[in-house]
Design a protein around this motif. Structure first.
Motif, PDB file in Angstrom:
ATOM      1  N   UNK A   8      27.658 -30.166 -44.966  1.00 26.74           N
ATOM      2  CA  UNK A   8      28.473 -28.966 -44.825  1.00 26.74           C
ATOM      3  C   UNK A   8      27.885 -28.033 -43.760  1.00 26.74           C
ATOM      4  N   UNK A   9      26.593 -27.816 -43.836  1.00 22.96           N
ATOM      5  CA  UNK A   9      25.929 -26.942 -42.858  1.00 22.96           C
ATOM      6  C   UNK A   9      26.055 -27.514 -41.444  1.00 22.96           C
ATOM      7  N   UNK A  10      25.851 -28.825 -41.306  1.00 28.42           N
ATOM      8  CA  UNK A  10      25.956 -29.463 -39.988  1.00 28.42           C
ATOM      9  C   UNK A  10      27.370 -29.366 -39.413  1.00 28.42           C
ATOM     10  N   UNK A  11      28.376 -29.553 -40.253  1.00 33.89           N
ATOM     11  CA  UNK A  11      29.763 -29.448 -39.792  1.00 33.89           C
ATOM     12  C   UNK A  11      30.062 -28.015 -39.361  1.00 33.89           C
ATOM     13  N   UNK A  12      29.625 -27.051 -40.142  1.00 31.88           N
ATOM     14  CA  UNK A  12      29.848 -25.652 -39.786  1.00 31.88           C
ATOM     15  C   UNK A  12      29.179 -25.310 -38.457  1.00 31.88           C
ATOM     16  N   UNK A  13      27.984 -25.819 -38.237  1.00 31.74           N
ATOM     17  CA  UNK A  13      27.282 -25.584 -36.974  1.00 31.74           C
ATOM     18  C   UNK A  13      28.012 -26.265 -35.812  1.00 31.74           C
ATOM     19  N   UNK A  14      28.523 -27.463 -36.048  1.00 31.97           N
ATOM     20  CA  UNK A  14      29.254 -28.189 -35.004  1.00 31.97           C
ATOM     21  C   UNK A  14      30.541 -27.455 -34.626  1.00 31.97           C
ATOM     22  N   UNK A  16      30.977 -24.323 -34.576  1.00 29.78           N
ATOM     23  CA  UNK A  16      30.610 -23.163 -33.754  1.00 29.78           C
ATOM     24  C   UNK A  16      30.509 -23.533 -32.277  1.00 29.78           C
ATOM     25  N   UNK A  17      30.234 -24.803 -31.982  1.00 27.35           N
ATOM     26  CA  UNK A  17      30.088 -25.253 -30.603  1.00 27.35           C
ATOM     27  C   UNK A  17      31.408 -25.592 -29.941  1.00 27.35           C
ATOM     28  N   UNK A  18      32.484 -25.634 -30.705  1.00 31.00           N
ATOM     29  CA  UNK A  18      33.799 -25.915 -30.147  1.00 31.00           C
ATOM     30  C   UNK A  18      34.317 -24.651 -29.464  1.00 31.00           C
ATOM     31  N   UNK A  19      34.536 -24.694 -28.156  1.00 34.36           N
ATOM     32  CA  UNK A  19      34.878 -23.471 -27.415  1.00 34.36           C
ATOM     33  C   UNK A  19      36.200 -22.816 -27.807  1.00 34.36           C
ATOM     34  N   UNK A  20      37.170 -23.575 -28.287  1.00 35.26           N
ATOM     35  CA  UNK A  20      38.483 -23.019 -28.592  1.00 35.26           C
ATOM     36  C   UNK A  20      38.642 -22.622 -30.056  1.00 35.26           C
ATOM     37  N   UNK A  21      37.653 -22.961 -30.880  1.00 36.74           N
ATOM     38  CA  UNK A  21      37.764 -22.692 -32.307  1.00 36.74           C
ATOM     39  C   UNK A  21      37.017 -21.434 -32.704  1.00 36.74           C
ATOM     40  N   UNK A  22      37.526 -20.794 -33.728  1.00 37.68           N
ATOM     41  CA  UNK A  22      36.789 -19.721 -34.389  1.00 37.68           C
ATOM     42  C   UNK A  22      36.307 -20.331 -35.703  1.00 37.68           C
ATOM     43  N   UNK A  23      35.030 -20.654 -35.748  1.00 36.15           N
ATOM     44  CA  UNK A  23      34.478 -21.364 -36.908  1.00 36.15           C
ATOM     45  C   UNK A  23      34.689 -20.579 -38.197  1.00 36.15           C
ATOM     46  N   UNK A  24      34.757 -19.260 -38.096  1.00 38.39           N
ATOM     47  CA  UNK A  24      34.941 -18.440 -39.286  1.00 38.39           C
ATOM     48  C   UNK A  24      36.322 -18.618 -39.911  1.00 38.39           C
ATOM     49  N   UNK A  25      37.272 -19.165 -39.170  1.00 39.73           N
ATOM     50  CA  UNK A  25      38.629 -19.370 -39.685  1.00 39.73           C
ATOM     51  C   UNK A  25      38.803 -20.722 -40.363  1.00 39.73           C
ATOM     52  N   UNK A  26      37.775 -21.573 -40.300  1.00 31.46           N
ATOM     53  CA  UNK A  26      37.891 -22.911 -40.863  1.00 31.46           C
ATOM     54  C   UNK A  26      36.888 -23.079 -41.997  1.00 31.46           C
ATOM     55  N   UNK A  27      37.423 -23.405 -43.162  1.00 29.18           N
ATOM     56  CA  UNK A  27      36.574 -23.644 -44.326  1.00 29.18           C
ATOM     57  C   UNK A  27      36.128 -25.090 -44.365  1.00 29.18           C
ATOM     58  N   UNK A  49      40.650 -30.655 -32.818  1.00 27.10           N
ATOM     59  CA  UNK A  49      39.270 -30.385 -32.389  1.00 27.10           C
ATOM     60  C   UNK A  49      38.352 -30.222 -33.588  1.00 27.10           C
ATOM     61  N   UNK A  50      38.825 -29.548 -34.610  1.00 27.43           N
ATOM     62  CA  UNK A  50      38.025 -29.367 -35.818  1.00 27.43           C
ATOM     63  C   UNK A  50      37.764 -30.705 -36.497  1.00 27.43           C
ATOM     64  N   UNK A  51      38.776 -31.541 -36.542  1.00 28.67           N
ATOM     65  CA  UNK A  51      38.618 -32.863 -37.156  1.00 28.67           C
ATOM     66  C   UNK A  51      37.623 -33.714 -36.375  1.00 28.67           C
ATOM     67  N   UNK A  52      37.737 -33.718 -35.056  1.00 23.41           N
ATOM     68  CA  UNK A  52      36.818 -34.498 -34.225  1.00 23.41           C
ATOM     69  C   UNK A  52      35.386 -34.003 -34.372  1.00 23.41           C
ATOM     70  N   UNK A  53      35.220 -32.688 -34.463  1.00 19.78           N
ATOM     71  CA  UNK A  53      33.883 -32.114 -34.628  1.00 19.78           C
ATOM     72  C   UNK A  53      33.258 -32.580 -35.940  1.00 19.78           C
ATOM     73  N   UNK A  54      34.048 -32.589 -37.001  1.00 20.86           N
ATOM     74  CA  UNK A  54      33.538 -33.021 -38.302  1.00 20.86           C
ATOM     75  C   UNK A  54      33.163 -34.505 -38.286  1.00 20.86           C
ATOM     76  N   UNK A  55      33.956 -35.310 -37.606  1.00 20.76           N
ATOM     77  CA  UNK A  55      33.692 -36.753 -37.558  1.00 20.76           C
ATOM     78  C   UNK A  55      32.427 -37.101 -36.774  1.00 20.76           C
ATOM     79  N   UNK A  56      31.976 -36.192 -35.918  1.00 24.57           N
ATOM     80  CA  UNK A  56      30.769 -36.445 -35.128  1.00 24.57           C
ATOM     81  C   UNK A  56      29.491 -36.325 -35.945  1.00 24.57           C
ATOM     82  N   UNK A  57      29.573 -35.756 -37.121  1.00 25.38           N
ATOM     83  CA  UNK A  57      28.386 -35.506 -37.932  1.00 25.38           C
ATOM     84  C   UNK A  57      28.019 -36.749 -38.732  1.00 25.38           C
ATOM     85  N   UNK A  58      26.749 -37.109 -38.658  1.00 23.17           N
ATOM     86  CA  UNK A  58      26.301 -38.276 -39.425  1.00 23.17           C
ATOM     87  C   UNK A  58      26.338 -37.943 -40.914  1.00 23.17           C
ATOM     88  N   UNK A  59      26.725 -38.916 -41.695  1.00 19.37           N
ATOM     89  CA  UNK A  59      26.836 -38.733 -43.136  1.00 19.37           C
ATOM     90  C   UNK A  59      28.247 -38.458 -43.592  1.00 19.37           C
TER      91      UNK A  59
END
Length: 112
Positions: A8-14, A16-27, A49-59
Motif C-alpha cells: 500500500x505504501x509503495x503504491x501510494x508513493x508510486x 505521487x510520481x505520476x505527473x498528471x495524477x493527484x495522489x491525494x484523490x486516489x485511495x 495511469x493509476x492502474x499502470x502505476x499500481x501494476x509496477x509495484x512488486x508484490x
C-alpha cells in the motif's frame, strides 16, 4: 514477500510520481496483494495511469479499479463551442460540401 501495508505504501508513493495524477484523490487498499484503487479522476487516461502505476509495484498480484471518471464543468464545451468546431471541421475537409450541410447542436448532441 511484502506485507499488504508495505505494498500500500509503495503504491501510494508510486502514484505521487505520476505527473498528471493527484495522489491525494486516489485511495489505495490492499488485501492479499490485491490492490483496490478508488476515488475520482477527471479523465480516463488518469484512471489508466493509476492502474499502470499500481501494476509496477512488486508484490501486487492484481488491481481492482474503482476509480470513477467524472468530467468537471471546466471540461465541458458549450453548444456554441461544439457547433463552431463542427463547422470548422466541415470547412477544412475539401471532400465535404459544407455549404449544403446544416448543423444543429442541442445539449451536446450534434445533428447534421
Amino acid at each position: 514477500m511484502k506485507t499488504d501495508l508495505e505494498i500500500q505504501k509503495d503504491v501510494q508513493e508510486e502514484l505521487k510520481w505520476e505527473p498528471f495524477l493527484k495522489a491525494s484523490e486516489i485511495g489505495v487498499a490492499v488485501r492479499n496483494g490485491v490492490v483496490t484503487l478508488s476515488g475520482t479522476a477527471d479523465t480516463y487516461s488518469k484512471k489508466l495511469s493509476a492502474e499502470k502505476a499500481a501494476k509496477r509495484i512488486s508484490g501486487v498480484t492484481a488491481v481492482a479499479q474503482d476509480i470513477n471518471v467524472r468530467i468537471t464543468d471546466g471540461g465541458k464545451r458549450t453548444d456554441t463551442d461544439i457547433s463552431s468546431a463542427v463547422l470548422n471541421a466541415l470547412t477544412w475537409n475539401t471532400m465535404v460540401p459544407h455549404e449544403k450541410i446544416k448543423v444543429k447542436v442541442e445539449n451536446g448532441w450534434v445533428t447534421l
